[in-house]
Design a protein around this motif. Structure first.
Motif, PDB file in Angstrom:
ATOM      1  N   THR A 540      27.751 -17.961  35.100  1.00 18.98           N
ATOM      2  CA  THR A 540      28.606 -16.924  34.519  1.00 18.98           C
ATOM      3  C   THR A 540      28.055 -16.489  33.162  1.00 18.98           C
ATOM      4  N   ASN A 541      28.716 -15.525  32.561  1.00 15.55           N
ATOM      5  CA  ASN A 541      28.322 -15.046  31.236  1.00 15.55           C
ATOM      6  C   ASN A 541      28.508 -16.097  30.152  1.00 15.55           C
ATOM      7  N   ASN A 542      29.251 -17.151  30.464  1.00 12.27           N
ATOM      8  CA  ASN A 542      29.450 -18.244  29.517  1.00 12.27           C
ATOM      9  C   ASN A 542      28.496 -19.410  29.755  1.00 12.27           C
ATOM     10  N   GLY A 543      27.609 -19.261  30.713  1.00 11.90           N
ATOM     11  CA  GLY A 543      26.646 -20.326  30.996  1.00 11.90           C
ATOM     12  C   GLY A 543      27.162 -21.374  31.954  1.00 11.90           C
ATOM     13  N   TYR A 544      28.371 -21.177  32.492  1.00 12.04           N
ATOM     14  CA  TYR A 544      28.932 -22.144  33.432  1.00 12.04           C
ATOM     15  C   TYR A 544      28.424 -21.858  34.842  1.00 12.04           C
ATOM     16  N   ILE A 545      28.310 -22.918  35.617  1.00 11.11           N
ATOM     17  CA  ILE A 545      27.735 -22.805  36.957  1.00 11.11           C
ATOM     18  C   ILE A 545      28.755 -22.287  37.959  1.00 11.11           C
ATOM     19  N   LEU A 546      28.344 -21.292  38.720  1.00 17.08           N
ATOM     20  CA  LEU A 546      29.106 -20.835  39.873  1.00 17.08           C
ATOM     21  C   LEU A 546      28.640 -21.571  41.123  1.00 17.08           C
ATOM     22  N   ALA A 547      27.336 -21.617  41.322  1.00 16.65           N
ATOM     23  CA  ALA A 547      26.762 -22.302  42.483  1.00 16.65           C
ATOM     24  C   ALA A 547      25.431 -22.918  42.078  1.00 16.65           C
ATOM     25  N   HIS A 548      25.246 -24.166  42.463  1.00 20.04           N
ATOM     26  CA  HIS A 548      24.002 -24.890  42.176  1.00 20.04           C
ATOM     27  C   HIS A 548      24.002 -26.126  43.075  1.00 20.04           C
ATOM     28  N   PRO A 549      22.874 -26.443  43.709  1.00 19.23           N
ATOM     29  CA  PRO A 549      22.875 -27.597  44.623  1.00 19.23           C
ATOM     30  C   PRO A 549      23.197 -28.919  43.939  1.00 19.23           C
ATOM     31  N   ASP A 550      23.027 -29.006  42.614  1.00 23.40           N
ATOM     32  CA  ASP A 550      23.326 -30.253  41.910  1.00 23.40           C
ATOM     33  C   ASP A 550      24.702 -30.251  41.251  1.00 23.40           C
ATOM     34  N   LEU A 551      25.494 -29.217  41.480  1.00 21.19           N
ATOM     35  CA  LEU A 551      26.867 -29.225  40.977  1.00 21.19           C
ATOM     36  C   LEU A 551      27.721 -30.069  41.922  1.00 21.19           C
ATOM     37  N   ARG A 552      28.454 -31.022  41.356  1.00 24.53           N
ATOM     38  CA  ARG A 552      29.294 -31.908  42.153  1.00 24.53           C
ATOM     39  C   ARG A 552      30.739 -31.797  41.665  1.00 24.53           C
ATOM     40  N   PRO A 553      31.515 -30.867  42.227  1.00 23.46           N
ATOM     41  CA  PRO A 553      32.878 -30.663  41.731  1.00 23.46           C
ATOM     42  C   PRO A 553      33.873 -31.724  42.173  1.00 23.46           C
ATOM     43  N   LEU A 554      33.475 -32.557  43.136  1.00 19.04           N
ATOM     44  CA  LEU A 554      34.395 -33.567  43.653  1.00 19.04           C
ATOM     45  C   LEU A 554      33.922 -34.967  43.288  1.00 19.04           C
ATOM     46  N   ASP A 571      28.227 -26.744  32.393  1.00 19.48           N
ATOM     47  CA  ASP A 571      27.254 -25.818  31.830  1.00 19.48           C
ATOM     48  C   ASP A 571      25.901 -25.985  32.515  1.00 19.48           C
ATOM     49  N   LEU A 572      25.135 -24.892  32.553  1.00 15.89           N
ATOM     50  CA  LEU A 572      23.800 -24.949  33.160  1.00 15.89           C
ATOM     51  C   LEU A 572      22.946 -26.018  32.490  1.00 15.89           C
ATOM     52  N   SER A 573      23.087 -26.185  31.187  1.00 13.94           N
ATOM     53  CA  SER A 573      22.281 -27.179  30.466  1.00 13.94           C
ATOM     54  C   SER A 573      22.621 -28.601  30.873  1.00 13.94           C
ATOM     55  N   GLU A 574      23.773 -28.810  31.509  1.00 10.86           N
ATOM     56  CA  GLU A 574      24.165 -30.147  31.952  1.00 10.86           C
ATOM     57  C   GLU A 574      23.601 -30.479  33.325  1.00 10.86           C
ATOM     58  N   THR A 583      16.157 -22.800  26.668  1.00 10.79           N
ATOM     59  CA  THR A 583      15.461 -21.513  26.777  1.00 10.79           C
ATOM     60  C   THR A 583      15.913 -20.769  28.022  1.00 10.79           C
ATOM     61  N   LEU A 584      15.977 -21.478  29.127  1.00  6.77           N
ATOM     62  CA  LEU A 584      16.403 -20.881  30.397  1.00  6.77           C
ATOM     63  C   LEU A 584      17.852 -20.413  30.294  1.00  6.77           C
ATOM     64  N   ARG A 585      18.719 -21.278  29.798  1.00  6.16           N
ATOM     65  CA  ARG A 585      20.140 -20.942  29.706  1.00  6.16           C
ATOM     66  C   ARG A 585      20.363 -19.718  28.820  1.00  6.16           C
ATOM     67  N   THR A 586      19.743 -19.710  27.658  1.00  5.50           N
ATOM     68  CA  THR A 586      19.942 -18.614  26.708  1.00  5.50           C
ATOM     69  C   THR A 586      19.509 -17.280  27.306  1.00  5.50           C
ATOM     70  N   ALA A 587      18.350 -17.266  27.953  1.00  2.00           N
ATOM     71  CA  ALA A 587      17.844 -16.020  28.548  1.00  2.00           C
ATOM     72  C   ALA A 587      18.775 -15.523  29.653  1.00  2.00           C
ATOM     73  N   MET A 588      19.278 -16.440  30.477  1.00  3.76           N
ATOM     74  CA  MET A 588      20.138 -16.034  31.586  1.00  3.76           C
ATOM     75  C   MET A 588      21.497 -15.550  31.082  1.00  3.76           C
ATOM     76  N   VAL A 589      22.051 -16.252  30.108  1.00  3.88           N
ATOM     77  CA  VAL A 589      23.353 -15.846  29.569  1.00  3.88           C
ATOM     78  C   VAL A 589      23.263 -14.459  28.925  1.00  3.88           C
ATOM     79  N   LYS A 590      22.148 -14.169  28.304  1.00  5.49           N
ATOM     80  CA  LYS A 590      21.964 -12.862  27.671  1.00  5.49           C
ATOM     81  C   LYS A 590      21.686 -11.753  28.680  1.00  5.49           C
TER      82      LYS A 590
END
Length: 1145
Positions: A540-554, A571-574, A583-590
């Motif tokens: 998202t625009n806040n750097g939070y993950i919508l979808a990522h294979p390493d996101l574990r919401p449960l 956050d993507l950085s997590e 660097t990656l997070r900042t560029a994507m959020v912008k």
């Protein structure tokens, strides 16, 4: 037993191999016995390294023979060699592929936005031509009541016959695709004139719902949430209440509604905790704070201040600042608010000044939302004169709105409290019971929406990820890493009244929206084009993950499956934690477009096996959304693909082989557009399409369109080949394995007992397998079944064995035993099995690409038998030139032998309970020595989505000791206070619909108790992983352990990833060398670091629009107090009870 050369039946050989008789040995034995009792040190065993090396070489030959013979790897590699002249290897252009993916996602999301716009226009037109009718009588389909029959066999009122049919497109729920229906929360009267008029007006949406679904069959739920509380949903469903029979769902509490109804906001919640707020008032105040917090999202900022005669920040760390209102911070505030206690005298002026200072400084420094600003004052009375404060900080612009919540039955200070709100463009409400909280808090959203409504700005909003309420089977969830794909996002748009007579009032009619499963979005980035370790992700625009294979919401708490408290604010950085400088997070959020290369530490097999990868990251923004899209290609095999040609007839013949399947979660043919095609599996759909039986079936047209003339496939596209062509080619390429495996089974010598399954997989998602043993005798019954998600091609990942083979030298077999689930241990070894797998490659034009992986699965017992047979030396062994124990056997009690894989996990041990465990947890001394020598390297890994147990109690154990009568007084106090609470909360409205009170109380107290009993909390953890250094082939050493020395010999098994360890058994080193566990440890932060982490504001991209002001806004509509007639008897009873309780305490 480790005191010298090993005794045998025919005497003992000396180092030169000469045999001594028992009589000759007696003097020496007396000396040895005397030395045993007099010496403090053990005699040292010597394990001959050359013996272990011979064993390792023999095992290597046998393993290679078994693996090659039963897998047929040599057949497949030969077939690949034969086709090298007819194939072409291409390098994937990451930037071009990124553009293709992003364009397709943009088109998909764009179609959803068009559907929502049509709904908003239709709803506004319907309202414009609808005249409010106070006496309207109108029957509608109430989703709670549809198909409900009374005792007389008739349909209940508002619950007529409503046909429902299970629909795979809607999670197999029974739905009605030709009619919407309406859900009304329990705390809203379902025949209120405002409700009836709104439902009648919104009937016009039915045709739009159906039309939208026909235009875009990939749409899921569409809905209209009214500002009065009802919720119209399409397709129509039967709404299931909770266990208490309550429909607690209120659309106005949902994030999509709140975000669409208001612009971003900075909120300071100011709560009175003076002595007058004691008891029920404080309970209501806390519930009010929590309800306000629940209306905030990740684009909002917040702080909470409590006051008596001084100002107190609920979280001292957040003093003087605003923090992002993400899920983490909101839940943190709730915990702290729950611990507030009343005392002292209330002086609100200081708290107001502090609040204005925070908001003014945030605006001046470019922090916070830079949009709406508001102060929420929660008090039982405001006695002070605030005119000077407002003149200093807020007048005449009135940039900060003030919302006041008068708590309790008292009306003495109502005028003062209302004056504060009305003179600062806010709203005043009076909250006397818990049941009043929800409705009164929601009023502030309508006030904040006024400028947007008057401007008629239809801003489309997209929500952060959230959990779908309809979850698949819980066991299936934990069998795959694709937990992030359980999440959804919603697109929503506000609906305004266009009537001229109410324009200045800025009336919000509600919000329309639609849900988009993130799994459908991520299918726009096909797995086969990303390679074994590649993946796509959205933030998202806040750097939070919508979808990522390493996101574990449960997470799993015992046997229960629960969403993590912070599952949608990761956050993507997590997750991409190797991006240290962000660097990656900042560029994507912008919202930038670009590429970045990172060396990363990844892990597979339940995060226990580390990998070192070099990843190329490509990223861009998705236009007209707040999202950014990223894509990862791994250097080497991830960037190269080969293209082959084959006729349709030949491909069809091999595609229909009984041993072949394809990735069921991938999209080969689009079966979701036409309802008649949803009954087909992907394989059935592809075959029917190619046979001409279903010409209407659409292929996955992300990159091209395909025409079929049934003799060859003509592909009109630019760029890489499509999935269909490669699937046909791979089917033909791997077809000889079917005949080979059959020949092995029919061989006269038969299949060796314990060899169970041969399998192969290709990049196109093809999986071929044969079962050498029946289900009755097979150990690995789940392996490569539909329940074994980890080992299948899924929308989220390639099979585990494929990913591991990709990082292993082609042609060399890799052996491993899958890591057991945490808490699931098989001490008998009866369910354990071993997998042997290798990569196969193809070369052309000076390039080599991975074509697939092939292997065999065998029982643990089979491997054990071979190892114990190889590592046994009979008594007549020629021990000439052997320096050390001879004969030597792994079955002897003198030594412990282990077969260990390249990540340190035990594959074979004499102790069944040790199999599958990390070797360092069994023998810390030898593992420590191997790490020191460099044979095994430790890899530090991190998990910023961990869950740790944190025991905390809020009660005091000392207080009962104050008085022997305390227990009795506590019981009496409890009884009177609960009775008083009931009397105070009772209102006549409850006589008509008592669920109104029940719902509010149940909702608050249930969540309150759940929060207290929660034992697991989000935390950061670190844990080790280990990797074998293949350049070190052997080592041996002595470990000093107090009164003994332990010898061990380690020898690598050639042409494999295994090592053979032979360890002296009688020297216990556990006191000097503790076990080396793999369990994660919580990273503890000191108070200062923890505070900085909590309040740090990472780079974020603010929403483009802000509606905080409009000159035509009618600010006079600022709330009011309804008359309340106080019962004298109730007042006297309350007073008496309070005095009595005061005496008891």
């Amino acid at each position: 037993m480790g005191l010298g050369p090993r005794a045998g039946s025919g005497g003992v050989k000396n180092r030169m191999g000469q045999r001594r008789t028992p009589a000759q040995l007696r003097p020496g034995l007396w000396i040895l016995c005397f030395g045993w009792f007099c010496s403090t040190a053990y005699a040292q065993m010597k394990i001959p390294p050359e013996t272990v090396q011979v064993w390792a070489n023999k095992l290597s030959v046998q393993l290679r023979e078994v693996s090659t013979t039963y897998s047929g790897a040599h057949i497949l590699q030969k077939k690949l060699k034969d086709v090298e002249s007819s194939i072409k290897i291409v390098e994937i252009d990451g930037r071009e592929q990124l553009r293709d993916y992003a364009d397709d996602i943009e088109r998909m999301l764009g179609s959803k936005m068009k559907s929502v716009k049509r709904l908003a226009e239709s709803a506004e037109d319907a309202d414009l031509y609808h005249d409010f009718n106070k006496s309207l009588q109108f029957d509608y389909y109430n989703s709670m009541l549809v198909n409900t029959i009374d005792d007389d066999g008739n349909f209940v009122e508002l619950g007529g016959e409503f046909p429902l049919e299970e629909n795979e497109h809607f999670n197999n729920l029974p739905v009605n695709t030709i009619q919407s229906d309406v859900q009304v929360p329990t705390n809203v009267y379902n025949k209120d004139p405002n409700i009836l008029n709104g439902i009648y007006m919104s009937e016009a949406l039915n045709d739009v719902f159906i039309n939208n679904f026909q235009k875009d069959p990939t749409l899921t739920w569409q809905y209209f949430g009214s500002s009065t509380g009802f919720f119209r949903i399409y397709p129509g469903i039967k709404w299931t209440p909770d266990s208490n029979g309550v429909a607690a769902f209120d659309c106005r509490n949902r994030n999509w509604y709140i975000q669409a109804a208001t612009s971003p906001k900075d909120i300071i919640i100011v709560v009175d905790i003076s002595g007058s707020m004691k008891g029920l008032k404080m309970t209501i105040a806390k519930h009010t704070i929590n309800t306000i917090l629940d209306t905030l999202g990740e684009n909002d900022f917040v702080n909470v201040i409590a006051y008596t005669d001084y100002v107190r920040y609920v979280e001292p760390c957040f003093k003087g600042t605003l923090v992002q209102a993400d899920l983490d911070n909101r839940e943190h505030f709730k915990v702290l608010v729950d611990e507030l206690h009343v005392k002292g005298e209330g002086k609100v002026a200081k708290a107001m000044k502090e609040s204005f200072k925070i908001l003014n400084e945030a605006a001046a420094m470019g922090q916070g939302s830079l949009c709406n600003q508001a102060i929420m004052l929660i008090t039982d009375g405001a006695m002070e004169d605030f005119k000077d404060v407002f003149e200093e900080f807020n007048w005449p612009d009135r940039r900060v709105r003030l919302f006041t919540y008068l708590i309790g039955r008292e009306m003495t200070f109502a005028e003062n409290t209302k004056w504060i709100a009305c003179n600062n463009k806010g709203y005043y409400t009076h909250i006397s019971t818990l049941a009043d909280v929800q409705e009164n808090v929601m009023e502030y959203l309508h006030v904040l929406s006024r400028p947007m409504v008057i401007n008629h700005n239809h801003d489309i909003i997209w929500t952060e990820a959230y959990m779908d309420t309809v979850l698949p089977n819980t066991k299936e969830l934990f069998a795959t890493k694709a937990q992030s794909l359980l999440l959804m996002t919603s697109v929503a748009m506000p609906v305004f009244s266009k009537k001229k007579e109410t324009l200045s009032h800025g009336i919000l009619l509600g919000v329309v929206g639609s849900d988009i499963p993130l799994q459908e979005v991520m299918k726009m980035a096909p797995r086969y084009r990303l390679g074994p370790h590649g993946y796509a992700f959205l933030i998202t625009n806040n750097g939070y993950i919508l979808a990522h294979p390493d996101l574990r919401p449960l997470y799993k708490d015992g046997k229960q499956l629960k969403p993590k408290p912070n599952y949608n604010s990761v956050d993507l950085s997590e997750v991409e934690w190797e991006d240290i400088d962000e660097t990656l997070r900042t560029a994507m959020v912008k919202g930038e477009t670009g590429a970045l290369t990172l060396d990363v530490r990844a892990s597979v097999d339940k995060s226990k096996r580390p990998l070192f990868l070099t990843n190329d990251y490509y990223y861009t923004t998705i236009n007209d959304t707040p999202f950014s899209f990223g894509m990862v290609l791994t250097r080497g095999h991830g960037q190269l693909m080969f293209i082959g040609k084959v006729s349709v007839e030949e491909g069809l013949h091999d595609l229909t082989s009984p041993d072949l399947s394809i990735a069921s979660e991938w999209t080969y043919c689009e079966t979701d557009i036409d309802p008649h095609h949803r009954k087909y599996t992907q394989l059935q759909a592809m075959i029917r399409y190619l046979q001409g039986k279903e010409p209407d079936l659409e292929l996955d047209t992300l990159f091209c369109s395909t025409e079929v003339n049934y003799s060859t496939i003509t592909i009109k596209c630019t760029g890489d080949e499509v999935l269909l062509r490669q699937t046909l080619f791979d089917a033909v390429l791997t077809a000889p394995l079917e005949a080979y495996w059959q020949a092995v089974m029919l061989n006269a010598s038969g299949v060796e007992e314990g060899v169970e399954t041969a399998f192969l997989g290709t990049r196109s998602g093809i999986l071929r397998l044969t079962r050498y043993s029946g289900i009755e005798t097979r150990i690995a019954r789940k392996f490569l079944t539909l329940a074994d998600k980890e080992n299948l091609f899924t929308v989220d990942h390639f099979p585990l064995w494929y990913r591991m083979a990709a990082e292993n030298p082609p042609g060399r077999f890799l052996y491993y035993m899958p890591v057991e689930e945490q808490g699931v241990k098989d001490k008998t070894g009866t369910s354990k099995y071993v997998i042997a797998v290798t990569a196969v490659t193809v070369s052309s034009g000076g390039r080599t690409a991975m074509a697939g992986a092939i292997g065999v699965q065998m029982s643990l017992e089979m491997l054990e038998k071979r190892l114990w047979a190889i590592t046994f030396q009979p008594d007549d062994t020629d021990c000439t030139d052997v320096e050390g124990v001879c004969p030597l056997s792994c079955q002897s009690s003198d030594v412990n032998c282990f077969l260990v894989d390249s990540n340190g996990f035990i594959v074979v041990s004499k102790e069944k309970s040790e199999v599958g465990r990390f070797f360092g947890a069994v023998d810390g001394s030898v593992m420590a020595s191997l790490i020191k020598s460099g044979m095994f390297k430790k890899v530090d890994l991190y998990d910023y989505q961990g869950m740790c147990r944190t025991g905390h109690s809020h009660s005091s154990g000392a207080r009962p000791l104050l008085s022997p009568f305390y227990g009795l007084s506590a019981v009496i106090k409890w009884f009177f206070s609960h009775m008083l609470m009931f009397l105070l909360e009772f209102n006549f409205c409850g006589l008509w619909h008592s669920d109104y009170v029940v719902d509010a109380k149940a909702g608050y107290h249930t969540s309150h108790k759940a929060k207290k009993s929660e034992a697991l909390q989000p935390c950061d953890t670190e844990y080790p992983g280990f990797m074998l250094d293949f350049s070190i082939r052997e080592t041996n050493s002595l470990i000093k352990c107090g009164r003994c020395q332990k010898m061990f010999v380690v020898q690598a098994i050639p042409e494999s990833n295994l090592v053979l360890m032979v360890v002296q058994a009688d020297c216990d080193c556990s006191r000097q060398y503790p076990a080396i566990p793999l369990e994660p440890k919580e990273i503890k932060y000191n108070a200062s670091v923890k505070c900085n982490r909590m309040k740090s504001q990472k780079v974020r991209r603010r929403p483009k629009s802000c509606h905080a002001y409009h000159p035509k806004e009618n600010a006079k509509d600022c709330g009011g107090a309804s008359e309340i007639s106080l019962s004298l008897a109730l007042f006297l009873a309350s007073l008496f009870t309070s005095l009595a309780l005061r005496r008891w305490t």
